[in-house]
Design an enzyme around this catalytic site. Structure first.
Site, PDB file in Angstrom:
ATOM      1  N   GLU A  14       5.117   2.933 -23.330  1.00  0.00           N
ATOM      2  CA  GLU A  14       5.338   1.503 -23.545  1.00  0.00           C
ATOM      3  C   GLU A  14       4.881   1.234 -24.981  1.00  0.00           C
ATOM      4  O   GLU A  14       3.688   1.256 -25.274  1.00  0.00           O
ATOM      5  CB  GLU A  14       4.520   0.663 -22.561  1.00  0.00           C
ATOM      6  CG  GLU A  14       4.924  -0.803 -22.616  1.00  0.00           C
ATOM      7  CD  GLU A  14       3.856  -1.747 -22.077  1.00  0.00           C
ATOM      8  OE1 GLU A  14       4.203  -2.864 -21.678  1.00  0.00           O
ATOM      9  OE2 GLU A  14       2.661  -1.384 -22.070  1.00  0.00           O
ATOM     10  N   HIS A  62       7.241  -5.377 -14.199  1.00  0.00           N
ATOM     11  CA  HIS A  62       6.239  -6.280 -13.614  1.00  0.00           C
ATOM     12  C   HIS A  62       5.699  -7.294 -14.617  1.00  0.00           C
ATOM     13  O   HIS A  62       4.872  -8.121 -14.247  1.00  0.00           O
ATOM     14  CB  HIS A  62       5.100  -5.438 -13.044  1.00  0.00           C
ATOM     15  CG  HIS A  62       4.393  -4.659 -14.128  1.00  0.00           C
ATOM     16  ND1 HIS A  62       5.004  -3.634 -14.821  1.00  0.00           N
ATOM     17  CD2 HIS A  62       3.176  -4.800 -14.670  1.00  0.00           C
ATOM     18  CE1 HIS A  62       4.173  -3.178 -15.729  1.00  0.00           C
ATOM     19  NE2 HIS A  62       3.054  -3.868 -15.667  1.00  0.00           N
ATOM     20  N   ASP A  63       6.119  -7.193 -15.885  1.00  0.00           N
ATOM     21  CA  ASP A  63       5.676  -8.164 -16.899  1.00  0.00           C
ATOM     22  C   ASP A  63       6.789  -9.127 -17.308  1.00  0.00           C
ATOM     23  O   ASP A  63       6.539 -10.100 -18.017  1.00  0.00           O
ATOM     24  CB  ASP A  63       5.240  -7.441 -18.194  1.00  0.00           C
ATOM     25  CG  ASP A  63       4.012  -6.570 -18.020  1.00  0.00           C
ATOM     26  OD1 ASP A  63       3.198  -6.857 -17.127  1.00  0.00           O
ATOM     27  OD2 ASP A  63       3.881  -5.606 -18.790  1.00  0.00           O
ATOM     28  N   ASP A  98       1.315   5.720 -13.760  1.00  0.00           N
ATOM     29  CA  ASP A  98       1.013   4.852 -14.892  1.00  0.00           C
ATOM     30  C   ASP A  98      -0.278   5.351 -15.527  1.00  0.00           C
ATOM     31  O   ASP A  98      -1.297   5.476 -14.846  1.00  0.00           O
ATOM     32  CB  ASP A  98       0.830   3.408 -14.381  1.00  0.00           C
ATOM     33  CG  ASP A  98       1.402   2.398 -15.334  1.00  0.00           C
ATOM     34  OD1 ASP A  98       1.049   2.463 -16.520  1.00  0.00           O
ATOM     35  OD2 ASP A  98       2.187   1.526 -14.901  1.00  0.00           O
ATOM     36  N   ASP A 150       0.962   3.220 -20.693  1.00  0.00           N
ATOM     37  CA  ASP A 150       0.718   1.807 -20.973  1.00  0.00           C
ATOM     38  C   ASP A 150       0.312   1.599 -22.442  1.00  0.00           C
ATOM     39  O   ASP A 150      -0.553   2.332 -22.951  1.00  0.00           O
ATOM     40  CB  ASP A 150      -0.421   1.353 -20.051  1.00  0.00           C
ATOM     41  CG  ASP A 150      -0.603  -0.152 -20.010  1.00  0.00           C
ATOM     42  OD1 ASP A 150       0.321  -0.845 -19.551  1.00  0.00           O
ATOM     43  OD2 ASP A 150      -1.663  -0.633 -20.437  1.00  0.00           O
ATOM     44  N   ASP A 154       0.830  -1.211   0.000  1.00  0.00           N
ATOM     45  CA  ASP A 154       0.000   0.000   0.000  1.00  0.00           C
ATOM     46  C   ASP A 154       0.861   1.256   0.000  1.00  0.00           C
ATOM     47  O   ASP A 154       2.089   1.194   0.077  1.00  0.00           O
ATOM     48  CB  ASP A 154      -0.965  -0.008   1.201  1.00  0.00           C
ATOM     49  CG  ASP A 154      -0.238  -0.364   2.499  1.00  0.00           C
ATOM     50  OD1 ASP A 154       0.799   0.271   2.770  1.00  0.00           O
ATOM     51  OD2 ASP A 154      -0.697  -1.283   3.220  1.00  0.00           O
TER      52      ASP A 154
END
Ligand code: TEU
Length: 549
Positions: A249, A322-323, A99, A195, A30
């Site tokens: 991205e 994270h991908d 993001d 994104d 958090d």
């Protein structure tokens, strides 16, 4: 964008909020947890954070499915927590980029709920509806159209079913996004990671076969016809009024695309994430189609952009996010016996190239892929869908196992290891995704106390990076041994000053006489992952020299 260039000197750390630090012990990271760790980040030396989505979301794709762009997901905290985090970051000289997920929303977003009600709803045209679907497949391995019986039509979703694509052709949609961007910039954020931004414009013919994911005549049919126009519009109307940056991205983008997207006077993006170098161990940019790694191909790919963006455009430098799976153990390196050496080698080799460095949480302590007992441990939507698809194809169990283990995005989403306690100091209760057993020796606390840790090496690297900033930013790049299968050695030269990287991407000793070419230079070792620097490189040894006349 205002003529601002701070992004070229930024060292950016990505936080994946679910997995960073849980302050209230509900098993989920958090915002207050992030605040607790800001001194850690300051000490590491980074000066900007990219925060993965923290907005209201049903969490079907861990926040990349947004149901309200102006609210904070309650499990992550409140808007007051966010404001506090931002000011605490700024106090420490750390900028924040958010993001921006603008290709799609959640199906639980108000716009979509309205849109599906009827064909004449004012929000109908916010999304892409057709009476008949075409044959496109989405990124998560399923059909890209979903039937909705209320109006007997199909909506497009290039990602999950619960992530309908918005219709950027609609001026009202563009207005909404400009308003959202302005909202966050007015709060003081410093920019956005955008994104899948190159998907926002779609070819309006929606032809069978012209799927953004399909290779047509060796070119991915991906950047829609109005992409540049849309980016320009956002810049003109919003971004140009702020001192901010954007990193797009841009999946499957080419060198020419990047030049157009990031050339300063075109006012589109500050820089991009291009995935060519993380695709050298797969076929066609599809990570499930595993291919043996080749250092030569890796160098060739990086070189293409290093040389190609010499005078115009700007790129990012990264291995992980994270991908992606973890970098240590990948790219021919070792996540076991030589884990520490490997992680240091990877860092030195990547971050002295030209571009802006991105470090993904946990990379700085050499965290490894998820340690799983069975494929059922993976819970990511992409992994689950792709596994289903793979199971329906004529593939061996062995292949599927390996491909899923390699490719699952959960590999890098394992909660951050802060110490060696039961839940790795991430939380006091069971985390949403399990921590690795190797937390016992891979954790921040241990790393802080060990002078030869990966963490301490990163700190030193970042200091060197800042100290030699002029060469890192403007030095001319030359790959010295492009054809060597084990060595990656390059120089960055600015007048008579040179930063020379010598890296051995193998587990054996290798002789390297490259320094003989620099006899007339004074040599200083700035970074080294072993005690000795000679022409006999140890396994995964990597040295950064500073050469002057
Ligand atoms: O990723 C886009 C993207 O290209 C990935 O989905 C990629 O296809 C795959 O994950 C490679 O591993 C962005 C986000 O980074 C990702 O987390 C989201 O799921 C996706 O967009 C949809 O928003």
């Amino acid at each position: 964008m205002k003529n601002t260039n701070w992004f070229k000197d930024a060292i950016i750390y990505q936080i994946y909020p679910r997995s960073f630090k849980d302050s209230d012990n509900d098993g989920m990271g958090d915002i207050k947890g992030i605040i607790e760790k800001l001194d850690y980040l300051k000490e590491l030396g980074i000066n900007c954070v990219w925060l993965s989505p923290v907005y209201e979301s049903p969490m079907d794709d861990n926040g990349y499915d947004i149901s309200d762009y102006k609210k904070i997901y309650s499990t992550f905290g409140t808007m007051e927590d966010f404001d506090l985090m931002l000011s605490e970051m700024h106090k420490r000289g750390i900028r924040l980029i958010m993001d921006l997920v603008a290709n799609h929303t959640s199906d639980e977003h108000y716009w979509f709920k309205e849109s599906k009600k009827s064909k004449d709803n004012p929000y109908r045209d916010y999304y892409i509806w057709k009476d008949k679907p075409n044959n496109w497949t989405g990124f998560f391995g399923e059909k890209a159209w979903e039937y909705d019986e209320t109006t007997d039509s199909y909506y497009l979703h290039l990602f999950g079913k619960k992530q309908p694509d918005v219709n950027w052709e609609n001026e009202l949609v563009r207005k909404e996004y400009k308003d959202i961007i302005k909202f966050w910039l007015d709060k003081g954020v410093d920019g956005f990671r955008c994104d899948v931004i190159n998907l926002i414009s779609k070819d309006q013919r929606y032809k069978n076969g012209l799927n953004p994911l399909i290779l047509v005549g060796k070119k991915y049919y991906i950047n829609g016809p109005r992409l540049h126009e849309y980016l320009n519009e956002i810049n003109r109307d919003v971004l140009s009024n702020y001192d901010c940056m954007t990193v797009g991205e841009t999946v499957f983008s080419t060198l020419d695309d990047i030049k157009l997207l990031t050339k300063e006077d075109r006012n589109e993006l500050s820089m991009v994430f291009n995935f060519d170098h993380t695709s050298v161990d797969n076929y066609l940019g599809v990570k499930w189609l595993m291919r043996k790694f080749s250092l030569k191909r890796f160098k060739k790919t990086l070189d293409k952009y290093q040389y190609g963006l010499k005078d115009e455009g700007w790129n990012s430098l990264f291995y992980e996010n994270h991908d992606q799976r973890r970098s240590v153990g990948r790219f021919n390196t070792d996540d076991d016996k030589y884990r520490v050496e490997s992680a240091k080698l990877l860092a030195t080799t990547m971050y002295f190239l030209k571009g802006t460095p991105f470090i993904y949480q946990g990379q700085e302590i050499g965290m490894t892929n998820m340690q799983v007992n069975s494929l059922d441990d993976f819970i990511d939507i992409e992994t689950i869908n792709v596994r289903k698809t793979m199971n329906s194809l004529p593939l061996t169990k062995k292949y599927i196992d390996k491909s899923i283990k390699n490719g699952s995005r959960d590999n890098s989403r394992v909660p951050m290891h802060w110490d060696d306690s039961e839940y790795a100091g991430f939380s006091n209760s069971k985390p949403w995704l399990k921590v690795n057993e190797n937390k016992s020796f891979i954790n921040v606390k241990q790393s802080q106390n060990d002078p030869s840790s990966i963490l301490n090496y990163y700190k030193k690297l970042i200091k060197v990076y800042k100290e030699y900033g002029d060469i890192v930013r403007d030095g001319i790049y030359l790959d010295l041994l492009p054809n060597d299968k084990k060595l990656f050695t390059y120089e960055r030269r600015l007048d008579d000053k040179i930063l020379l990287v010598v890296s051995n991407f193998s587990n054996s000793n290798i002789k390297c006489d490259i320094l003989d070419n620099y006899k007339e230079f004074n040599k200083e070792v700035l970074l080294n992952n072993y005690d000795n620097a000679s022409n006999e490189l140890k396994p995964y040894q990597s040295i950064l020299y500073y050469l002057t006349k």
